[in-house]
Design a protein around this motif. Sequence first.
Motif, PDB file in Angstrom:
ATOM      1  N   ALA A   1       0.829  -1.212   0.000  1.00  0.00           N
ATOM      2  CA  ALA A   1       0.000   0.000   0.000  1.00  0.00           C
ATOM      3  C   ALA A   1       0.860   1.257   0.000  1.00  0.00           C
ATOM      4  O   ALA A   1       0.634   2.189  -0.790  1.00  0.00           O
ATOM      5  CB  ALA A   1      -0.937  -0.017   1.206  1.00  0.00           C
TER       6      ALA A   1
ATOM      7  N   ARG B   1       1.223   3.897  -3.135  1.00  0.00           N
ATOM      8  CA  ARG B   1       0.847   5.298  -2.957  1.00  0.00           C
ATOM      9  C   ARG B   1       1.931   6.226  -3.511  1.00  0.00           C
ATOM     10  O   ARG B   1       1.656   7.227  -4.171  1.00  0.00           O
ATOM     11  CB  ARG B   1       0.614   5.567  -1.462  1.00  0.00           C
ATOM     12  CG  ARG B   1      -0.066   6.905  -1.190  1.00  0.00           C
ATOM     13  CD  ARG B   1      -0.319   7.100   0.291  1.00  0.00           C
ATOM     14  NE  ARG B   1      -1.296   6.153   0.813  1.00  0.00           N
ATOM     15  CZ  ARG B   1      -1.022   5.192   1.691  1.00  0.00           C
ATOM     16  NH1 ARG B   1       0.217   5.022   2.126  1.00  0.00           N
ATOM     17  NH2 ARG B   1      -1.965   4.398   2.125  1.00  0.00           N
TER      18      ARG B   1
ATOM     19  N   GLU C   1      -6.656  -1.692   1.855  1.00  0.00           N
ATOM     20  CA  GLU C   1      -5.919  -0.463   1.556  1.00  0.00           C
ATOM     21  C   GLU C   1      -5.233  -0.555   0.188  1.00  0.00           C
ATOM     22  O   GLU C   1      -5.329   0.359  -0.628  1.00  0.00           O
ATOM     23  CB  GLU C   1      -4.874  -0.201   2.651  1.00  0.00           C
ATOM     24  CG  GLU C   1      -4.166   1.129   2.487  1.00  0.00           C
ATOM     25  CD  GLU C   1      -3.123   1.387   3.569  1.00  0.00           C
ATOM     26  OE1 GLU C   1      -2.582   2.500   3.617  1.00  0.00           O
ATOM     27  OE2 GLU C   1      -2.840   0.450   4.348  1.00  0.00           O
ATOM     28  N   THR C   2      -4.561  -1.679  -0.070  1.00  0.00           N
ATOM     29  CA  THR C   2      -3.894  -1.870  -1.358  1.00  0.00           C
ATOM     30  C   THR C   2      -4.915  -1.902  -2.485  1.00  0.00           C
ATOM     31  O   THR C   2      -4.715  -1.295  -3.548  1.00  0.00           O
ATOM     32  CB  THR C   2      -3.080  -3.178  -1.360  1.00  0.00           C
ATOM     33  OG1 THR C   2      -2.213  -3.201  -0.237  1.00  0.00           O
ATOM     34  CG2 THR C   2      -2.256  -3.301  -2.634  1.00  0.00           C
TER      35      THR C   2
END
Length: 576
Positions: free
Chosen positions: A376, A380, A399-400
């Motif tokens: 993640a 980002r 999240e990923t």
Amino acid sequence: MAFNSIKTLLADAELVTPDQFTEWSKQWKVAVDSGSEESLLGFFSRERGLAEDQFLQTLADQLDWQFVDLRKVNISAEVRKRISTKVAFQYTVIPVREDPGSLQVAVSNPFDSGLLNAVQYDAGGPVEFALAPKLEIEKALKKYYGVGAETLDELEDDDEPIELHISEDKEITEGDQEASVIKFVNQIIWEAFQDRATDIHFEPEEDDLRIRYRVDGILHQAPMPPQLKRFQSALISRIKVMSGMDIAEKRLPQDGRINVRIKGEELDIRVSTVPTVYGESVSLRLLTRGKIFLSLDKLGFQQVDEEALRDIIVKPHGIMLVTGPTGSGKSTSLYAFLSSINSVQKRIITIEEPVEYELKGINQIAVRSDIGLTFAMGLRHILRQDPNVVMVGEIRDMETAEIAIRASLTGHLVFSTLHTNDAPSAFTRLIDMGIEPFLVASSVEAVMAQRLVRTICEHCKTEQKVEADYLRKIGFPEEEIGSAKFYYGPGCEECRQLGYQGRLAIYELLVMNEAIRPLILSRAAASTISQRAIELGMRTLRIDGWQKVKAGITTIEEVLRVTQSEEHMGALAEES
């Protein structure tokens, strides 16, 4: 035996003329001086154009000795004890059977007086010699005494403490003469490489240290000397030294890496240790650089699927997912996709755990969870690097998944993997992670599920008869039962009696369309999505497997094995 006597013997047997003997002997000596380990008789048989077993059979008749086919002999433990491990491996001889009053020993070079004397002395009694090819004796030694048995024999004779060290830029060879424990580990890696193994597992048990190789996805136990358990600590310490681990830390898992060369080929070995009840378990993953780079047309796709994939991987945005269990070839497929679209005009960045193969022209990042560099976090920051294409090694959390979907919706093409059993399940897995169905439906362009099946050995490929009732039972296409031909491999020297050699993937490609999208928005079950996709022309893993069975590439058993139908495998065994 003097050279002149050998010359006369071979001439009488009509194997080598005196002139050939003189010329070939000179050539053999030059080869030996250059490092060749080929025996004189092996050289002669090759020059003569005869197989070594045929050459030795004729020589055995001339000597009035027996010729032994070691592949058909079962050597008992009691017989093996008559010749020490040291003598057996040093002279490449093996005791075959014990008759009243004598011990039969197979040799490949009957003209080595040192060999004959050493064997007679070691046996401590009368010996009857027989002939067998050198390669067959070496195989029998590994089978009955175990890989590296002579090295452990040296260790047992050495009362000095073992000093562990590592040579930089190490080239592993079959005849490595370093310290015994180092030599043994090198032999294990060498054997695994020779067997085309992808993994080596050192598994401590209460009274044994089991070593297994994974070849073409199947585990095989390597024959090992019975005293191996005694050297467990030293062997594992050696591997930890080679891979840069802390040899004093035995309570926590560790990861490391070894770079070696075998036969001039670069081998990248990923090492993992975990503590178990009986000591540390060590796994080595062998990655041969250069063997992964397959073009899209070499992956075994049906033409219609290949055309669809070529359209998908050049899209400006969206997500392409590859699913399947560990070891199903997902990374190979993703690397093939990236290699196909890699160009000066495209900026491609990957984040992987670990970076398995280095791709020229592509920016690759390795996950480092210990310092907070997760999928993640890396993803980002990748998006701030202005990429056109992003590959995420695996989507394993919400999240990923969220960042990957956001990246696809903002103009990036994203490749990644998921651990699901089939293609339709990928949609439900993302929704279960917490991703909104409308985001899944609008971002995912295609999902491809895959498995690896072993391919039939071309050297022993044989036609197989399969009953029509059984084919119907396992779902083989009814319209093709009468015309299809089936094959299998009974096993041969080339495939080491396995019947298979190499692997190929079977695929299931689901391309997003207007008929599938509403099902995802309504959170339909994976089975419902699958049924609709099949109606629209999707070929399942099983159907693609049947295509490769009909093409004579793999077997029915393999397709059933990897598509989760163990009950059908049992039925097939009953059929045959």
